[in-house]
Design a protein around this motif. Structure first.
Motif, PDB file in Angstrom:
ATOM      1  N   TRP A 125       0.846  -1.198   0.000  1.00 36.24           N
ATOM      2  CA  TRP A 125       0.000   0.000   0.000  1.00 36.24           C
ATOM      3  C   TRP A 125       0.881   1.248   0.000  1.00 36.24           C
ATOM      4  CZ3 TRP A 125      -4.037  -1.307   4.415  1.00 36.24           C
ATOM      5  CH2 TRP A 125      -4.786  -2.423   4.012  1.00 36.24           C
ATOM      6  N   PRO A 126       0.438   2.331  -0.653  1.00 37.18           N
ATOM      7  CA  PRO A 126       1.251   3.558  -0.711  1.00 37.18           C
ATOM      8  C   PRO A 126       1.669   4.081   0.665  1.00 37.18           C
ATOM      9  CG  PRO A 126      -0.634   3.717  -2.183  1.00 37.18           C
ATOM     10  CD  PRO A 126      -0.818   2.454  -1.402  1.00 37.18           C
ATOM     11  N   ASN A 127       0.767   3.982   1.660  1.00 39.47           N
ATOM     12  CA  ASN A 127       1.113   4.495   2.991  1.00 39.47           C
ATOM     13  C   ASN A 127       2.243   3.694   3.627  1.00 39.47           C
ATOM     14  OD1 ASN A 127      -0.308   2.154   3.619  1.00 39.47           O
ATOM     15  ND2 ASN A 127      -2.001   3.206   4.612  1.00 39.47           N
ATOM     16  N   GLN A 128       2.351   2.405   3.280  1.00 34.27           N
ATOM     17  CA  GLN A 128       3.445   1.599   3.823  1.00 34.27           C
ATOM     18  C   GLN A 128       4.791   2.055   3.260  1.00 34.27           C
ATOM     19  OE1 GLN A 128       3.633  -0.799   6.204  1.00 34.27           O
ATOM     20  NE2 GLN A 128       1.498  -0.433   6.669  1.00 34.27           N
ATOM     21  N   ASN A 129       4.803   2.496   2.017  1.00 34.29           N
ATOM     22  CA  ASN A 129       6.046   3.007   1.419  1.00 34.29           C
ATOM     23  C   ASN A 129       6.516   4.266   2.136  1.00 34.29           C
ATOM     24  OD1 ASN A 129       6.189   0.949  -0.498  1.00 34.29           O
ATOM     25  ND2 ASN A 129       4.892   2.056  -1.916  1.00 34.29           N
ATOM     26  N   ALA A 130       5.566   5.134   2.485  1.00 33.19           N
ATOM     27  CA  ALA A 130       5.918   6.354   3.226  1.00 33.19           C
ATOM     28  C   ALA A 130       6.454   5.980   4.601  1.00 33.19           C
ATOM     29  CB  ALA A 130       4.688   7.252   3.355  1.00 33.19           C
ATOM     30  N   CYS A 131       5.815   5.008   5.235  1.00 32.99           N
ATOM     31  CA  CYS A 131       6.228   4.538   6.560  1.00 32.99           C
ATOM     32  C   CYS A 131       7.636   3.932   6.490  1.00 32.99           C
ATOM     33  CB  CYS A 131       5.218   3.492   7.038  1.00 32.99           C
ATOM     34  SG  CYS A 131       5.386   3.063   8.760  1.00 32.99           S
ATOM     35  N   LEU A 132       7.908   3.189   5.422  1.00 33.64           N
ATOM     36  CA  LEU A 132       9.214   2.565   5.238  1.00 33.64           C
ATOM     37  C   LEU A 132      10.311   3.627   5.102  1.00 33.64           C
ATOM     38  CD1 LEU A 132      10.917  -0.005   4.734  1.00 33.64           C
ATOM     39  CD2 LEU A 132      10.381   0.266   2.310  1.00 33.64           C
ATOM     40  N   ARG A 133      10.019   4.684   4.339  1.00 31.13           N
ATOM     41  CA  ARG A 133      11.006   5.771   4.183  1.00 31.13           C
ATOM     42  C   ARG A 133      11.328   6.405   5.538  1.00 31.13           C
ATOM     43  NH1 ARG A 133       8.129   6.831  -0.458  1.00 31.13           N
ATOM     44  NH2 ARG A 133       6.895   8.470   0.528  1.00 31.13           N
ATOM     45  N   THR A 134      10.282   6.657   6.334  1.00 32.22           N
ATOM     46  CA  THR A 134      10.483   7.275   7.656  1.00 32.22           C
ATOM     47  C   THR A 134      11.305   6.367   8.559  1.00 32.22           C
ATOM     48  OG1 THR A 134       8.363   8.386   7.411  1.00 32.22           O
ATOM     49  CG2 THR A 134       9.255   8.294   9.623  1.00 32.22           C
ATOM     50  N   THR A 135      10.968   5.074   8.572  1.00 34.95           N
ATOM     51  CA  THR A 135      11.699   4.113   9.413  1.00 34.95           C
ATOM     52  C   THR A 135      13.160   4.030   8.972  1.00 34.95           C
ATOM     53  OG1 THR A 135       9.659   2.847   9.719  1.00 34.95           O
ATOM     54  CG2 THR A 135      11.693   1.755  10.337  1.00 34.95           C
ATOM     55  N   THR A 136      13.400   4.023   7.663  1.00 35.75           N
ATOM     56  CA  THR A 136      14.773   3.967   7.135  1.00 35.75           C
ATOM     57  C   THR A 136      15.563   5.188   7.613  1.00 35.75           C
ATOM     58  OG1 THR A 136      14.006   2.764   5.176  1.00 35.75           O
ATOM     59  CG2 THR A 136      16.167   3.805   5.022  1.00 35.75           C
ATOM     60  N   GLN A 137      14.941   6.376   7.535  1.00 33.99           N
ATOM     61  CA  GLN A 137      15.616   7.604   7.996  1.00 33.99           C
ATOM     62  C   GLN A 137      15.927   7.539   9.491  1.00 33.99           C
ATOM     63  OE1 GLN A 137      12.760  10.533   6.745  1.00 33.99           O
ATOM     64  NE2 GLN A 137      13.384  10.431   4.600  1.00 33.99           N
ATOM     65  N   THR A 138      14.963   7.039  10.273  1.00 32.26           N
ATOM     66  CA  THR A 138      15.159   6.927  11.727  1.00 32.26           C
ATOM     67  C   THR A 138      16.322   5.990  12.030  1.00 32.26           C
ATOM     68  OG1 THR A 138      12.804   7.305  12.118  1.00 32.26           O
ATOM     69  CG2 THR A 138      14.037   6.278  13.911  1.00 32.26           C
TER      70      THR A 138
END
Length: 200
Positions: A125-138
């Motif tokens: 889902w598109p929202n999971q991709n956004a979540c993945l980017r945030t987690t990667t940055q963290t």
């Protein structure tokens, strides 16, 4: 002319909000399959035409409901993260808050049971991709500050996000969700702790 256009846009937004509100209530109470389009539009005081015009079909309406719930979940996760004392504890708090929301009947039914059944694999889902980017940055920040071992940040983010998502799906489908939640959170914390730099 500008006033007319603005009023039309406002009316469209109100129509969308009414349909999403009615759908959210119906999907939570009866499930996606059990929610009738006619009952749903009647509840909103609108026609089926309004539903088709705004969302295309029932599936499009489910996507809009999921997007709304997802935004609320993200805000709650952010709050949990901001209350923590360190970046690492914030990351853990955010992940555990996500898993814990799987105990809520509305989230269980709409996001974790009906959503994947109707819209497919939630990891896509598109929202999971956004979540993945945030987690990667963290995780990259935690690596840079020396809290986490120098691993590939995206790989770690994908594995941890996958673990949290699967824990939530497990809880939602379980006969005793609270027992599963306790087990899942304990295991998740041990898995995540494996990324920490060892002292000394």
């Amino acid at each position: 002319m500008v006033v007319v256009a603005r009023r039309r846009a406002q009316m469209m937004e109100e129509t969308r909000a009414k349909l999403i509100r009615a759908a959210r209530k119906a999907f939570a109470a009866k499930g996606y399959a059990g929610a009738s389009m006619d009952d749903l539009t009647a509840e909103a005081g609108l026609t089926r035409g309004a539903l088709y015009h705004n969302f295309g079909d029932k599936k499009g309406l489910l996507q809009a409901v999921i997007d709304q719930i997802d935004a609320e979940m993200l805000a709650r996760m952010r709050t949990a993260q901001e209350r923590a004392g360190t970046a690492w504890l914030g990351f853990l708090a955010e992940s555990i808050a996500y898993i814990e929301m799987a105990l809520e009947p509305e989230i269980q039914r709409i996001m974790l049971l009906d959503g994947p059944a109707v819209l497919g694999d939630p990891s896509q889902w598109p929202n999971q991709n956004a979540c993945l980017r945030t987690t990667t940055q963290t995780i990259q920040t935690l690596i840079d500050e020396g809290t986490v071992r120098p691993v590939d940040a995206e790989a770690a983010a994908r594995l941890l996000n996958g673990a949290a998502l699967n824990a939530s799906l497990w809880i939602a489908a379980a006969g005793n969700p609270h027992t599963v939640f306790t087990k899942a959170v304990e295991a998740f914390q041990y898995l995540a702790a494996g990324l920490l730099q060892k002292e000394g």
